[in-house]
Scaffold this active site. Structure first.
Site, mmCIF file in Angstrom:
data_model
loop_
_atom_site.group_PDB
_atom_site.id
_atom_site.type_symbol
_atom_site.label_atom_id
_atom_site.label_comp_id
_atom_site.label_asym_id
_atom_site.label_seq_id
_atom_site.Cartn_x
_atom_site.Cartn_y
_atom_site.Cartn_z
ATOM 1 N N GLU A 87 0.314 13.348 -2.820
ATOM 2 C CA GLU A 87 0.380 12.915 -4.140
ATOM 3 C C GLU A 87 -0.378 13.707 -5.155
ATOM 4 O O GLU A 87 -0.121 13.460 -6.617
ATOM 5 C CB GLU A 87 -0.330 11.780 -3.886
ATOM 6 C CG GLU A 87 1.210 10.348 -2.866
ATOM 7 C CD GLU A 87 0.603 9.116 -2.439
ATOM 8 O OE1 GLU A 87 -0.551 9.261 -1.361
ATOM 9 O OE2 GLU A 87 -0.050 7.467 -2.828
ATOM 10 N N ARG A 126 -0.884 -5.889 7.154
ATOM 11 C CA ARG A 126 -0.184 -6.033 6.238
ATOM 12 C C ARG A 126 0.784 -6.724 6.922
ATOM 13 O O ARG A 126 0.774 -6.253 7.655
ATOM 14 C CB ARG A 126 -0.376 -6.357 4.681
ATOM 15 C CG ARG A 126 -1.434 -5.546 4.152
ATOM 16 C CD ARG A 126 -1.018 -4.865 2.776
ATOM 17 N NE ARG A 126 -1.697 -3.702 2.236
ATOM 18 C CZ ARG A 126 -1.099 -2.564 1.654
ATOM 19 N NH1 ARG A 126 -0.055 -2.117 1.617
ATOM 20 N NH2 ARG A 126 -2.503 -1.267 1.873
ATOM 21 N N HIS A 130 3.950 3.742 -3.771
ATOM 22 C CA HIS A 130 3.834 5.093 -3.069
ATOM 23 C C HIS A 130 4.436 5.429 -4.370
ATOM 24 O O HIS A 130 5.679 6.792 -3.801
ATOM 25 C CB HIS A 130 4.118 4.296 -1.473
ATOM 26 C CG HIS A 130 3.491 3.948 -0.710
ATOM 27 N ND1 HIS A 130 3.865 3.153 0.259
ATOM 28 C CD2 HIS A 130 1.556 3.933 -0.644
ATOM 29 C CE1 HIS A 130 2.450 2.654 0.945
ATOM 30 N NE2 HIS A 130 1.190 3.423 0.034
ATOM 31 N N ARG A 155 -5.045 8.757 -10.511
ATOM 32 C CA ARG A 155 -4.114 8.134 -9.989
ATOM 33 C C ARG A 155 -4.282 6.750 -10.520
ATOM 34 O O ARG A 155 -5.468 5.893 -9.935
ATOM 35 C CB ARG A 155 -4.101 7.782 -8.164
ATOM 36 C CG ARG A 155 -2.998 6.758 -7.658
ATOM 37 C CD ARG A 155 -3.667 6.425 -6.445
ATOM 38 N NE ARG A 155 -2.508 5.951 -5.462
ATOM 39 C CZ ARG A 155 -2.984 4.812 -4.029
ATOM 40 N NH1 ARG A 155 -4.286 5.035 -3.817
ATOM 41 N NH2 ARG A 155 -1.991 4.419 -4.142
ATOM 42 N N ASN A 204 -9.171 9.882 -7.952
ATOM 43 C CA ASN A 204 -8.565 8.644 -7.331
ATOM 44 C C ASN A 204 -9.330 7.997 -6.713
ATOM 45 O O ASN A 204 -10.089 7.300 -5.529
ATOM 46 C CB ASN A 204 -8.248 9.246 -5.351
ATOM 47 C CG ASN A 204 -7.275 7.878 -5.623
ATOM 48 O OD1 ASN A 204 -6.927 6.902 -6.041
ATOM 49 N ND2 ASN A 204 -6.181 7.430 -4.018
#
Ligand code: AMP
Length: 401
Positions: free
Chosen positions: A385, A243, A182, A93, A7
């Site tokens: 993940e 965010r 996601h 990823r 990743n």
């Protein structure tokens, strides 16, 4: 079969080496991270056999980082394999797969070209992902590589869920639409939920709540994502660490004019200075906010905002799903914060959503935390993940043989 999961961020490479003898469970035999790539003070943190080491060395680019990772994995003292040839596949990823990638794929030149095209949609994320893929192709030239996209799981969203009400030509010209992110986490959590409940995923209505430093919820019907809260970028939707999530877009125009902000400065405010950090003025980490809340009204307001926005999304997804079998919490906040889980579920009893206070003390473990016999199961399912990427990679590579 040993699979390396990679990743890549702009200055980091995270890795996990999986033994996929049991592809359902996988087993991590080593993992770690190279940080500060291209910056002073690059370091590698490596975990193996319940031990860990930290090494420092100059790392100018992602290729050098991957060479270092392979060196560490094969190191006689701290390594876990003897030869890099033992690695039979690499799973990457990749953040943005645009409209083209609806599932994971074996990487070839065409795939890299397409991922490169989507750089305009994910300018921060896709470039390091490509660097990682190219670096792996160069250091492990004969090993098959697989791309697992964050957007792919949401490719099943119908047009009425992904179309923005702006002139349609901008969709045609720039592919401006909702994509969702996601996806690998939502897919993993949905599959685990079905297994835990001993139900068929294809008969379940789920809302999966990925609440970490980034936050997104997904409405999953019969195993397919039919809506999700992040949109064209990961900025839309719920309140996140830094965010803003949903705001009136006119605020952006107003602020840029009033404060004379550049596009870059405005982007920084929305992505890095808003959310939990922006409202609380304390921290982007909800742990700090929970600690401060009893004596700090803005910290309490931040927690109230998180819960209120979450309730609104749950209500909306309940409506579009036409009911709900399970509400599932995952990621840093979702797996750990009893307070936030409780404050989200409070007042949703009319939807069949309840919390059992004793069961809700659970952390980082799979558990049902709703009251016995409640119509909706409220659950905690830690995400994974990397395992999902390893599984997809295993499936695609084993299939090719
Ligand atoms: P993630 O992005 O999934 O690694 O999640 C990171 C975020 O999870 C942190 O910024 C914290 O806000 C939150 N978090 C982690 N542990 C806890 C905890 N024990 N209680 C509340 N929030 C937590």
């Amino acid at each position: 079969m040993l699979i390396l999961v990679v990743n890549c961020g702009s200055s980091t490479v995270k890795y996990q080496l999986f033994d996929m003898q049991d592809p359902e469970q996988g087993r991590v035999i080593a993992k770690g991270i190279v940080e500060r790539i291209g910056l002073p003070g690059s370091r590698l943190e490596h975990y193996y056999d319940e031990k860990s080491v930290i090494r420092e060395r100059e790392v100018n680019n992602h290729k050098v980082a991957l060479e270092w990772i392979l060196e560490v994995l094969t190191d006689p003292q701290i390594g876990v394999i003897q030869n890099v040839k033992e690695i039979e596949a690499v799973g990457h990823r990749v953040v943005h797969g645009g409209e083209k990638f609806r599932e994971s794929v074996l990487i070839d030149d065409k795939v890299i070209e397409a991922v490169r095209e989507y750089v305009q949609l994910a300018p921060l994320h896709n470039p390091p992902n490509i660097l990682g893929i190219e670096a792996c192709r160069s250091v492990l030239p004969d090993v098959p590589q697989v791309a697992v996209f964050d957007t792919a799981f949401h490719a099943t969203m119908p047009p009425h869920a992904y179309t923005y009400a702006i002139p349609y030509e901008y969709y045609e010209k720039y592919r401006i639409r909702r994509y969702g992110f996601h996806g690998t986490s939502h897919r993993y959590v949905a599959e685990r939920t079905a297994k835990i409940l001993r139900r068929d995923l294809s008969s379940l209505k789920l809302i999966t709540c990925h609440m970490g430093s980034g936050v997104s919820f997904a409405a999953i019907k019969n195993g397919e994502s039919i809506d999700t809260s992040m949109g064209f970028t990961p900025l839309e939707g719920l309140i996140m660490g830094t965010r803003c999530g949903d705001i009136d877009p006119a605020i952006v125009l107003f602020l840029m004019e009033k404060e004379g902000l550049s596009i870059k400065e405005m982007d920084e405010i929305l992505n890095k200075k808003s959310g939990v950090l922006g409202v609380s003025g304390i921290s982007s980490d909800t742990r700090d906010i929970e600690d401060a809340a009893p004596s700090n009204p803005r910290a309490q307001l931040t927690l109230d905002l998180i819960a209120y926005r979450a309730k609104k999304y749950i209500g909306a997804y309940y409506a579009v799903l036409g009911g709900l079998d399970a509400l599932v919490f995952t990621a840093g906040i979702g797996e750990n914060s009893s307070y936030i889980r409780k404050s989200i579920c409070e007042g949703l009893e009319h939807l069949g959503i309840t919390i059992d206070e004793a069961k809700n003390t659970v952390r980082r473990k799979e558990a049902v935390i709703s009251q016995d016999g409640a119509p909706v199961k409220v659950m905690v399912v830690p995400t994974n993940e990397e395992l999902m990427i390893a599984r997809d990679t295993w499936r695609l590579v084993a299939q090719k043989r």
